[in-house]
Design a protein around this motif. Structure first.
Motif, short mmCIF file in Angstrom:
data_model
loop_
_atom_site.label_atom_id
_atom_site.label_comp_id
_atom_site.label_asym_id
_atom_site.label_seq_id
_atom_site.Cartn_x
_atom_site.Cartn_y
_atom_site.Cartn_z
N HIS A 63 -14.49 -7.62 -7.95
CA HIS A 63 -13.87 -8.64 -8.79
C HIS A 63 -15.00 -9.55 -9.29
O HIS A 63 -15.64 -10.23 -8.48
CB HIS A 63 -12.83 -9.45 -8.01
N LEU A 90 -11.36 -6.35 -11.51
CA LEU A 90 -11.14 -7.57 -12.29
C LEU A 90 -12.46 -8.01 -12.91
O LEU A 90 -13.49 -8.06 -12.23
CB LEU A 90 -10.57 -8.69 -11.41
N ASP A 184 -10.15 -3.37 -18.23
CA ASP A 184 -9.58 -4.55 -18.86
C ASP A 184 -10.41 -5.79 -18.52
O ASP A 184 -11.24 -5.77 -17.60
CB ASP A 184 -8.15 -4.78 -18.35
N LEU A 186 -10.09 -10.36 -18.45
CA LEU A 186 -9.37 -11.61 -18.67
C LEU A 186 -10.32 -12.57 -19.37
O LEU A 186 -11.46 -12.75 -18.93
CB LEU A 186 -8.93 -12.22 -17.33
N GLU A 212 -7.14 -9.76 -22.22
CA GLU A 212 -6.00 -10.67 -22.17
C GLU A 212 -6.51 -12.11 -22.19
O GLU A 212 -7.36 -12.48 -21.38
CB GLU A 212 -5.18 -10.42 -20.91
N VAL A 235 -4.25 -18.24 -12.39
CA VAL A 235 -4.19 -16.92 -13.02
C VAL A 235 -4.89 -15.88 -12.15
O VAL A 235 -4.36 -14.79 -11.90
CB VAL A 235 -4.83 -16.96 -14.42
N LEU A 236 -6.07 -16.23 -11.66
CA LEU A 236 -6.81 -15.28 -10.83
C LEU A 236 -6.05 -14.94 -9.56
O LEU A 236 -6.02 -13.78 -9.13
CB LEU A 236 -8.18 -15.87 -10.47
N ARG A 238 -2.87 -14.84 -9.07
CA ARG A 238 -1.78 -13.89 -9.36
C ARG A 238 -2.33 -12.48 -9.54
O ARG A 238 -1.73 -11.50 -9.08
CB ARG A 238 -1.03 -14.32 -10.62
N ARG A 239 -3.48 -12.36 -10.20
CA ARG A 239 -4.04 -11.03 -10.46
C ARG A 239 -4.64 -10.40 -9.20
O ARG A 239 -4.71 -9.18 -9.09
CB ARG A 239 -5.11 -11.13 -11.54
#
Length: 245
Positions: A63, A90, A184, A186, A212, A235-236, A238-239
């Motif tokens: 991540h 991530l 992906d 963020l 995103e 946000v992090l 949740r991911r």
């Protein structure tokens, strides 16, 4: 990955939002540890940091997060890990943009360094080298006098921050990603500092998956203050939360 200053302690503000079981490991510029020879390019820095990351965690999932200049480095590290067959689960880019096509690097003077470090506050800090070649010693003292965080540094430490900033600005202004990350990403947009294009459009040539976007109500230079980090951290969290089966 650190921003242009080379300093990463600001990311500590994410810890309350990520949970006690989620370690946060930050990389700082080697200049801050007394190394005089800086990497010659973002690519060299990415290779160096990748080796350090794999000492701590040999295999994924990884991540990765970077703010501003650090986003460029995080993306380069992510692409290298992916090429090595590792999972990057991530990639978070905090108001970080690759250079636009046709970009012409500006001359780096003292004022440029101050605004890179302090944002709009740096425009009014009085220094003799404002319009000339940056004087590391003068800028170090100016930072200690004008910034409440850097005020706690000794002169040599503040000078190392200035030197790291100069290194990173020079690398940043000649860096165009040569690799593509297939996953992906963020993107956290500091809405108080409008950009010429969206994060998703800027990164489209260099990210194969979805970019995103999340709006953060702050200026670019304030991304690691408490409220922006709270929004980013939520946000992090949740991911990073394991999916329920």
């Amino acid at each position: 990955m650190h921003a242009v200053s080379g300093v990463s302690w600001g990311y500590a503000g994410l810890l309350p939002h990520l949970g006690a079981d989620r370690p946060l490991i930050a990389l700082q510029a080697r200049r801050l540890g007394g190394t005089r020879q800086a990497p010659g390019s973002v690519e060299e820095m990415a290779d160096d940091y990748l080796a350090e990351i794999r000492k701590v965690q040999p295999h994924g999932p990884y991540h990765l997060l970077g703010w501003s200049f650090g986003g460029l480095v995080a993306h380069a590290v992510a692409a290298r890990l992916e090429a090595a067959g590792e999972e990057v689960a991530l990639l978070a880019l905090l108001d970080s943009y690759p250079l636009p096509e046709g970009f012409r690097a500006p001359e780096i003077d003292g004022r440029h360094v101050l605004t890179a470090l302090l944002g709009s506050r740096g425009e009014s800090v009085p220094v003799r080298c404002a319009d000339s070649v940056p004087d590391v010693a003068e800028l170090a003292e100016a930072l200690r006098q004008s910034d409440p965080v850097l005020a706690g540094l000794e002169h040599a430490q503040a000078a190392a921050v200035v030197a790291a900033t100069l290194d990173n600005l020079r690398m940043r202004y000649r860096y165009v990603p040569q690799v593509r990350f297939g996953g992906d990403a963020l993107f956290f947009d500091a809405t108080g500092t409008p950009a010429a294009t969206s994060g998703s459009a800027a990164w489209a040539p260099y990210v194969g998956g979805r970019v995103e976007e999340f709006a953060v109500d702050c200026e670019h230079a304030a991304m690691t203050e408490a409220e922006p980090l709270r929004a980013i951290g939520q946000v992090l969290a949740r991911r990073l939360r394991p999916a329920r089966i």
